[in-house]
Design a protein around this motif. Structure first.
Motif: not given
Length: 481
Positions: A52-77
């Motif tokens: 539900k937080y994944g809307y391209k026109d919302n800067p806050e959604d992009w920020k949150r998605a980027t934080q999720l990407a970093i968190a997932l990569e940190v754990d997986l690697d």
């Protein structure tokens, strides 16, 4: 449609396609995702929508998605990724789909389930500990510890049993802050204070995050979407601000068709005031005629606030100078003396041989050894509930001979006067204040000095009196000068 691409801080990339945001994982993670999905990716990278937080026109959604990407990569690697990565994705705020069910059936080698986020109840209790240090005790008990906490813990008032009972649904206090079902439960809340509650629970989350009470940095605010359920809270400034009516800017008091303004600061007429006072004095109840009647008359003659009269002592009345000093009030729930609502000390002057002076002298003459001006038959203070019982109504339960319990209803004096048509309608006791100010303002509406005195002695302003009270009704009976 061309995908939206932005600079990426890690190999788990964020992209948008058809208006929604998603994550694309590098192929080195494919073996894991193939195991979780139970099928081959055929050499293609794994893509995952973020909900539900994944809307391209919302800067806050992009920020949150980027934080999720970093968190997932940190754990997986990480060398010990099996202990860090959560295969249900709940740790990352994404555990609402098929992966949430994997917790019961899948255990990766050495995998450790993440610690759940704190519950709404834990968040609220921590917030209350701080809140009670910054708001008045009466407000804290009535609003935060009772009204809002009852919503949190699912307590409902049972009118028949006159006690609180648990709601049928699971209380909010038991939900984890990252529980996907929490948002839906918030939408089911039924309360006249829902708008204020939503504002406060969001503050509680912000408090917990600021104080480092959350277990996971990536936990997002589950109360961010509460506006869809709440009616925006209207401040006093908004209520009385100018409004556009048919293209014309008008002051609030010029708008005659607003129901809220028609009922604002309603007052009894002079005749109704006298009828109410007389009814209390002639009541068959000794408590009403001897204790409550003088108090009600005092309210009508001074316009003081309810709690200010409860705290009034004989030291506050100077009969030589003929002045009453309102410097304190009594908390309705705490029964503790505190300052007045405005924090100011007010002086209320009365004339010689006036109705107010005669009332005070009569009370003083009958007064038993009590410091309080208005006391019960035993010399103790009169409570708000006792006053309400005689003004509005009260109930009494009795056990009958057959063992059943029967509730008896006793209408209060003002309620009964309204039912019998002896006054035009029922108004709560606080409207004794509005009645005094309305009648006194109309009696002195051409005397600016008198209006200033009325405002000062009642803890008000001339501007409020001009806008709110002199415009209440043109048919108000003028009080004797």
């Amino acid at each position: 449609m061309r995908a939206d691409k932005r600079p990426q801080p890690c190999d788990v990339t964020v992209y948008s396609d058809k208006g929604s945001l998603a994550l694309r994982f590098p192929k080195r993670h494919n073996p894991l995702w193939e195991q979780l999905d139970g099928k081959s990716l055929n050499g293609k990278p794994k893509c995952l929508g973020i909900g539900k937080y994944g809307y391209k026109d919302n800067p806050e959604d992009w920020k949150r998605a980027t934080q999720l990407a970093i968190a997932l990569e940190v754990d997986l690697d990480h060398p010990e990724w099996e202990k860090l990565f959560d295969p249900t994705l709940a740790k990352y705020g994404l555990g609402g789909g098929k992966y949430a069910k994997l917790a019961d059936v899948l255990q990766l080698p050495g995998a450790k389930q993440p610690e759940p986020e704190i519950t709404v109840g834990e968040m609220w209790e921590a917030y209350l500990e701080w809140k009670k240090t910054v708001v008045e005790e009466t407000t804290f008990r009535a609003t935060y510890e009772r009204k809002f906490s009852n919503i949190i813990y699912g307590k409902l008032w049972d009118k028949q049993a006159r006690t609180y009972k648990g709601a049928d649904n699971r209380p909010l206090s038991e939900f984890s802050l990252n529980d996907k079902q929490l948002n839906g439960e918030l939408g089911k809340i039924k309360s006249h204070a829902k708008s204020l509650f939503f504002r406060e629970i969001k503050r509680a989350f912000d408090f917990s995050k600021t104080k480092g009470l959350l277990r996971h940095e990536i936990t997002t605010d589950p109360f961010v979407d509460l506006e869809e359920y709440a009616t925006p809270h209207q401040t006093t400034q908004d209520k009385y601000s100018p409004k556009m009516v048919n293209g014309e800017l008008k002051e609030w008091y010029e708008i005659q068709d607003e129901k809220e303004l028609e009922n604002d600061r309603r007052a009894f007429t002079k005749e109704e005031r006298d009828t109410i006072i007389q009814a209390f004095y002639e009541s068959e109840s000794l408590t009403a005629s001897e204790c409550i009647a003088p108090l009600v008359q005092f309210y009508f003659l001074t316009g003081c606030r309810t709690s200010e009269a409860f705290a009034l002592t004989w030291n506050d009345i100077d009969f030589e100078r003929r002045v009453i000093r309102f410097s304190k009030s009594l908390g309705a729930s705490t029964r503790k003396v505190k300052e007045t609502k405005t924090g100011e000390i007010r002086l209320f002057y009365f004339k010689a041989k006036s109705s107010l002076e005669e009332l005070l002298l009569a009370i003083k003459q009958k007064s038993i050894d009590s410091k309080l001006v208005f006391a019960n038959s035993k010399g103790g203070g009169i409570t708000a509930s006792l006053l309400k019982n005689h003004w509005l109504y009260h109930t009494s339960k009795r056990i009958l001979a057959d063992g059943t319990t029967k509730t008896y209803y006793y209408p209060g004096i003002v309620r009964q006067l309204a039912d019998e048509g002896k006054i035009s309608g029922y108004l709560p006791q606080y409207h004794t204040r509005h009645t005094y100010i309305t009648l006194a303002a109309h009696a002195n509406k051409h005397d600016n000095n008198a209006l200033l005195y009325i405002a000062t002695s009642c803890g008000n302003s001339v501007d409020v009196i001009l806008k709110h009270y002199l415009g209440v009704t043109e048919n108000t009976q003028i009080i004797e000068a």
